[in-house]
Design an enzyme around this catalytic site. Structure first.
Site, PDB file in Angstrom:
ATOM      1  N   ASN A   9       1.041  -1.344   0.090  1.00  0.00           N
ATOM      2  CA  ASN A   9       0.045  -0.125  -0.030  1.00  0.00           C
ATOM      3  C   ASN A   9       1.029   1.188   0.017  1.00  0.00           C
ATOM      4  OD1 ASN A   9      -1.932   2.030   0.493  1.00  0.00           O
ATOM      5  ND2 ASN A   9      -2.455   1.365   2.534  1.00  0.00           N
ATOM      6  N   LYS A  11       0.189   4.270  -0.525  1.00  0.00           N
ATOM      7  CA  LYS A  11      -0.300   5.500  -0.100  1.00  0.00           C
ATOM      8  C   LYS A  11      -0.308   6.532  -0.803  1.00  0.00           C
ATOM      9  CE  LYS A  11      -0.159   3.346   4.522  1.00  0.00           C
ATOM     10  NZ  LYS A  11      -0.138   3.325   6.098  1.00  0.00           N
ATOM     11  N   HIS A  94      -9.652   1.441   4.278  1.00  0.00           N
ATOM     12  CA  HIS A  94      -8.355   1.722   4.897  1.00  0.00           C
ATOM     13  C   HIS A  94      -8.537   2.732   6.175  1.00  0.00           C
ATOM     14  CE1 HIS A  94      -4.169   2.703   5.800  1.00  0.00           C
ATOM     15  NE2 HIS A  94      -3.828   1.619   5.603  1.00  0.00           N
ATOM     16  N   GLU A  96      -6.940   4.978   7.274  1.00  0.00           N
ATOM     17  CA  GLU A  96      -6.517   6.536   6.743  1.00  0.00           C
ATOM     18  C   GLU A  96      -7.958   6.982   6.202  1.00  0.00           C
ATOM     19  OE1 GLU A  96      -2.813   5.699   5.179  1.00  0.00           O
ATOM     20  OE2 GLU A  96      -2.023   5.300   6.990  1.00  0.00           O
ATOM     21  N   GLU A 166      -5.848  -4.689  10.197  1.00  0.00           N
ATOM     22  CA  GLU A 166      -4.976  -3.806  10.266  1.00  0.00           C
ATOM     23  C   GLU A 166      -5.298  -2.964  11.760  1.00  0.00           C
ATOM     24  OE1 GLU A 166      -2.802  -2.567   6.533  1.00  0.00           O
ATOM     25  OE2 GLU A 166      -4.300  -1.454   6.663  1.00  0.00           O
ATOM     26  N   GLY A 172       2.034   2.556  10.498  1.00  0.00           N
ATOM     27  CA  GLY A 172       3.070   3.539  10.311  1.00  0.00           C
ATOM     28  C   GLY A 172       3.730   3.869  11.756  1.00  0.00           C
ATOM     29  N   SER A 212       2.804  -2.034  10.092  1.00  0.00           N
ATOM     30  CA  SER A 212       4.288  -2.187  10.445  1.00  0.00           C
ATOM     31  C   SER A 212       4.918  -3.602  10.150  1.00  0.00           C
ATOM     32  CB  SER A 212       4.705  -1.407  11.990  1.00  0.00           C
ATOM     33  OG  SER A 212       4.034  -0.153  12.126  1.00  0.00           O
TER      34      SER A 212
HETATM   35  P1  PGA Z   1       2.573   0.494   7.628  1.00  0.00           P
HETATM   36  O1  PGA Z   1       1.126   0.495   6.830  1.00  0.00           O
HETATM   37  O2  PGA Z   1       3.034  -0.855   7.086  1.00  0.00           O
HETATM   38  O3  PGA Z   1       3.335   1.585   7.033  1.00  0.00           O
HETATM   39  O4  PGA Z   1       2.057   0.383   8.769  1.00  0.00           O
HETATM   40  C1  PGA Z   1       0.175  -0.640   6.746  1.00  0.00           C
HETATM   41  C2  PGA Z   1      -1.063  -0.128   5.833  1.00  0.00           C
HETATM   42  O5  PGA Z   1      -1.499   0.984   6.134  1.00  0.00           O
HETATM   43  O6  PGA Z   1      -1.702  -0.818   5.159  1.00  0.00           O
END
Ligand code: PGA
Length: 250
Positions: A9, A11, A94, A96, A166, A172, A212
């Site tokens: 992903n 982003k 997601h 976000e 998630e 993140g 992460s």
């Molecule tokens: P990250 O993001 O691996 O940077 O924690 C995962 C995601 O948001 O899908």
């Protein structure tokens, strides 16, 4: 679609030219992958990414889609448009998007309907906030998100749905769920699928962990009985790290 899926992903990262560069770097590193490999890129990178993955087994995902086919929705992209470009996957729900852009379980369900009608494969994201985990309601939260999003989805269509667990507190932040925590919730989601459909569908569905996941912790997470892949943010922008995670998904 295979059972194990590692999806990046990206982003809001990478211009089209940078996307090509990143895909070209990833391609040789994942050519012997035994799992499905997907890169989730910004909308404007889709044409370049689709061209760049040609001749490889890498699939391309968009990071969202609107539920209407067309109309007065300034700034939106429909599932039909993605299908017309031959995009294979779309990430929906997601955290976000839920946190910053107002997505709710209900709008995720509408996007899901449109994406499945357009023939796309959906990566549905679910997960709890830290306060919810501390309250002990993680299971209820992910069950609710999963059930609402899958409302009206047939068992046949479920074959085109990947679920990504998630935990929001792990995204993140560098703070990964332990392998036990990840596996516990992925198993709970599998039970939800068994309840909505049947044991066979629950066994077949791909449930990823995301938050992460990186080159150092992927093997342990992916070795868990109910973790069938990963949705990778930060580490998916680093070709060697992403390839290490892909190699760990056996
Ligand atoms: P990250 O993001 O691996 O940077 O924690 C995962 C995601 O948001 O899908």
């Amino acid at each position: 679609m295979g059972k194990y899926v590692i999806a990046g992903n990206w982003k809001m990262n990478k211009t089209p030219a940078e996307a090509v560069e990143l895909i070209e770097a990833i391609k040789p590193l994942v050519k012997d992958a035994t799992c499905d490999v997907v890169v989730g890129v910004p909308f404007v990178d889709l044409p370049a990414a689709l061209e760049a993955v040609k001749g490889s087994k890498i699939g391309v995902a968009a990071q969202n889609c609107h539920w209407e086919k067309s109309g007065a929705y300034t700034g939106e992209i429909s599932a039909e448009m993605l299908k017309a470009m031959e995009v294979g996957y779309v990430i929906l729900g997601h955290s976000e998007r839920r946190t910053y852009f107002g997505d709710t379980d209900v709008t995720v369900q509408k996007r899901m309907r449109a994406a499945l009608d357009a023939g796309l494969t959906v990566i549905l994201c679910v997960g709890e906030y830290l306060e919810q985990r501390e309250q002990g309601i993680t299971g209820e939260i992910v069950a609710m998100q999963t059930k609402v999003a899958l409302g009206g989805v047939s068992e046949e269509e479920l074959a085109r749905v990947i679920i990504a667990y998630e935990p929001v507190w792990a995204i993140g932040t560098g703070r990964t769920a332990t392998a036990e925590q990840a596996n516990e919730v992925c198993a709970q989601i599998r039970d939800v699928i068994a309840g909505l459909y049947n044991a066979e569908a629950a066994k077949a569905v791909t449930i990823q962990y995301g938050g992460s996941m990186n080159a150092a912790n992927a093997a342990e997470l992916l070795a868990q009985s109910d973790v069938d892949g990963g949705l990778i943010g930060g580490a998916s922008l680093k070709p060697a790290d992403f390839a290490t995670i892909v190699a760990a998904a056996k």
